[in-house]
Design an enzyme around this catalytic site. Structure first.
Site, PDB file in Angstrom:
ATOM      1  N   HIS A   1      48.868  38.215  42.466  1.00 17.76           N
ATOM      2  CA  HIS A   1      47.241  38.011  43.644  1.00 17.76           C
ATOM      3  C   HIS A   1      46.934  37.280  44.340  1.00 17.76           C
ATOM      4  O   HIS A   1      46.688  37.575  45.343  1.00 17.76           O
ATOM      5  CB  HIS A   1      46.526  37.834  41.928  1.00 17.76           C
ATOM      6  CG  HIS A   1      46.449  39.357  41.269  1.00 17.76           C
ATOM      7  ND1 HIS A   1      45.952  39.669  39.994  1.00 17.76           N
ATOM      8  CD2 HIS A   1      47.120  40.701  40.853  1.00 17.76           C
ATOM      9  CE1 HIS A   1      45.853  40.316  39.963  1.00 17.76           C
ATOM     10  NE2 HIS A   1      46.444  41.239  40.040  1.00 17.76           N
TER      11      HIS A   1
ATOM     12  N   ILE B   1      47.017  50.632  37.730  1.00 15.61           N
ATOM     13  CA  ILE B   1      45.340  50.082  37.734  1.00 15.61           C
ATOM     14  C   ILE B   1      45.070  50.811  38.635  1.00 15.61           C
ATOM     15  O   ILE B   1      43.538  51.628  39.176  1.00 15.61           O
ATOM     16  CB  ILE B   1      45.551  49.025  37.899  1.00 15.61           C
ATOM     17  CG1 ILE B   1      43.868  48.815  37.377  1.00 15.61           C
ATOM     18  CG2 ILE B   1      45.931  47.895  38.621  1.00 15.61           C
ATOM     19  CD1 ILE B   1      43.727  47.495  36.536  1.00 15.61           C
TER      20      ILE B   1
ATOM     21  N   LYS C   1      41.815  41.077  37.634  1.00 17.60           N
ATOM     22  CA  LYS C   1      41.888  39.834  37.148  1.00 17.60           C
ATOM     23  C   LYS C   1      43.527  39.215  36.375  1.00 17.60           C
ATOM     24  O   LYS C   1      43.491  40.708  36.330  1.00 17.60           O
ATOM     25  CB  LYS C   1      40.699  40.171  36.034  1.00 17.60           C
ATOM     26  CG  LYS C   1      40.432  41.259  35.570  1.00 17.60           C
ATOM     27  CD  LYS C   1      42.190  41.189  33.629  1.00 17.60           C
ATOM     28  CE  LYS C   1      42.276  42.650  33.935  1.00 17.60           C
ATOM     29  NZ  LYS C   1      43.805  42.562  32.402  1.00 17.60           N
TER      30      LYS C   1
ATOM     31  N   ARG D   1      56.187  41.571  29.005  1.00 14.55           N
ATOM     32  CA  ARG D   1      56.833  40.508  28.817  1.00 14.55           C
ATOM     33  C   ARG D   1      57.697  39.643  29.411  1.00 14.55           C
ATOM     34  O   ARG D   1      57.842  38.848  29.343  1.00 14.55           O
ATOM     35  CB  ARG D   1      58.024  40.908  27.496  1.00 14.55           C
ATOM     36  CG  ARG D   1      57.023  41.609  26.503  1.00 14.55           C
ATOM     37  CD  ARG D   1      58.140  41.852  25.324  1.00 14.55           C
ATOM     38  NE  ARG D   1      58.940  41.364  24.734  1.00 14.55           N
ATOM     39  CZ  ARG D   1      59.921  41.221  24.388  1.00 14.55           C
ATOM     40  NH1 ARG D   1      60.301  43.006  23.539  1.00 14.55           N
ATOM     41  NH2 ARG D   1      61.340  40.755  23.717  1.00 14.55           N
TER      42      ARG D   1
ATOM     43  N   ARG E   1      43.775  54.434  38.971  1.00 12.20           N
ATOM     44  CA  ARG E   1      42.423  54.899  38.530  1.00 12.20           C
ATOM     45  C   ARG E   1      41.571  54.197  39.231  1.00 12.20           C
ATOM     46  O   ARG E   1      40.228  54.883  38.995  1.00 12.20           O
ATOM     47  CB  ARG E   1      42.237  54.001  36.688  1.00 12.20           C
ATOM     48  CG  ARG E   1      43.927  54.736  35.718  1.00 12.20           C
ATOM     49  CD  ARG E   1      43.449  54.080  34.000  1.00 12.20           C
ATOM     50  NE  ARG E   1      43.615  52.911  34.883  1.00 12.20           N
ATOM     51  CZ  ARG E   1      44.799  52.410  34.384  1.00 12.20           C
ATOM     52  NH1 ARG E   1      45.744  53.089  34.395  1.00 12.20           N
ATOM     53  NH2 ARG E   1      45.474  50.622  33.721  1.00 12.20           N
TER      54      ARG E   1
ATOM     55  N   SER F   1      51.514  48.899  50.370  1.00  6.80           N
ATOM     56  CA  SER F   1      52.455  48.660  49.212  1.00  6.80           C
ATOM     57  C   SER F   1      53.443  48.131  50.578  1.00  6.80           C
ATOM     58  O   SER F   1      53.707  47.567  51.449  1.00  6.80           O
ATOM     59  CB  SER F   1      53.581  50.061  49.093  1.00  6.80           C
ATOM     60  OG  SER F   1      54.293  49.616  47.840  1.00  6.80           O
TER      61      SER F   1
END
Length: 323
Positions: free
Chosen positions: A76, A12, A94, A164, A15, A33
């Site tokens: 987050h 993400i 989100k 998962r 992108r 990172s």
């Protein structure tokens, strides 16, 4: 020129950086990172000048105007807190965090430090979705009586996958279901009744979930999400005198179909498809920073917290908890 720092180097983040390249007033200055190697590889891939091997180093870079937090859900909170503590504006993926309490703490910290903070609910910034809201407000379909929306992926996902992994905030609800829930909230606001059901994975996260929201007005929202089957990923907003249908993927549409009364359906094209769709939320961040705002009117703190409260309620009903 707004100078961005990118925190994390996953798909993400990639992108998002690709879409920043569509904005002439955006510069990706730095990436951070937990390892220098990962940050440097990402920097080399996208021509980013500065690569840091820790979140703290990225947050400490005073030349960075805003940091995009692109970690898994479970990180987050820590990543955003690191940036806010350094006085860095943040666009956080989100959902803000795994629960309302920690999301509230992020908002309170941003306000106390007078720093911009926005949840990256990009759907609310999409021009097509915004046009849909304008039409609804103008009475184009009358009073909204129902919202139907789904977001399901086929999988299969391995037990160790992010989808998962309970330690990473896995499951369909926080990753996918937040979109149908957010759409219902955008159109109808806070519900008066919440009823949920889900099938859980052996790891204890939801794999197929249904939610029914009820409103005192009489409106209802029927929402589903899952990681066991590819659903249409569409949405329909029905009013007393018309209907709006959002095509796949409804979370990032370029057009929609409007039916007024018994008239013929009208396809409304708002924008030409471009990039991945993240450029609109980035442009909103630019606008807010230029105006000296500390939160976005398109994705205000109160809305992010109300949706998070809804997700907490749903998780409680379906029996999903996170450490």
């Amino acid at each position: 020129m707004t100078r961005w720092g990118i925190l994390a180097t996953g798909g993400i983040a990639a992108r998002f950086v690709e879409d920043l390249q569509l904005l002439p007033d955006a510069e990706v200055l730095a990436v951070g990172s937990r390892s220098v190697a990962s940050a440097q590889a990402f920097a080399d891939r996208y021509g980013i000048a500065r690569a840091y091997g820790s979140w703290d180093e990225l947050a400490a870079d005073g030349d960075v105007d805003v940091v995009y937090v692109a970690t898994p859900h479970s990180a987050h909170y820590a990543a955003t807190m690191t940036c806010l503590a350094a006085g860095r504006a943040v666009l956080c993926e989100k959902p803000f965090t795994l629960d309302l309490a920690s999301s509230t703490e992020l908002v309170e910290t941003a306000r106390a430090r007078d720093v911009f903070l926005m949840e990256a609910m990009w759907m609310r910034c999409n021009p097509t979705v915004r046009r849909v809201c304008e039409l609804i407000d103008d009475g184009a379909i009358g009073e909204v009586v129902s919202v139907h929306a789904d977001f399901g992926l086929a999988g299969p996902f391995a037990p160790e996958s992010r989808m998962r992994d309970r330690a990473l905030g896995g499951g369909a609800l926080l990753d996918l279901g937040i979109y149908p829930v957010s759409l219902a909230h955008l159109v109808l606001g806070r519900p008066d009744s919440v009823r949920s059901w889900a099938k859980l994975t052996p790891e204890g996260v939801d794999q197929n979930t249904g939610v029914l929201l009820g409103y005192e007005s009489g409106a209802v929202a029927a929402l589903t999400c899952g990681i066991v089957g590819a659903t249409p990923v569409t949405a329909t907003i029905t009013g007393s005198t018309g209907r709006i249908s959002l095509p796949d993927p409804f979370i990032c549409p370029s057009e929609f179909t409007l039916r007024r009364g018994t008239g013929d359906p009208e396809v409304v094209r708002v924008v030409e498809p471009a990039g991945n769709g993240y450029q609109y939320e980035a442009a909103e961040v630019h606008r807010c920073l230029a105006a000296g705002l500390r939160e976005s009117p398109l994705v205000p703190h109160a809305v992010s917290l109300e949706v998070m409260e809804l997700l907490d309620t749903i998780r409680g009903q379906i029996g999903v908890s996170y450490d």
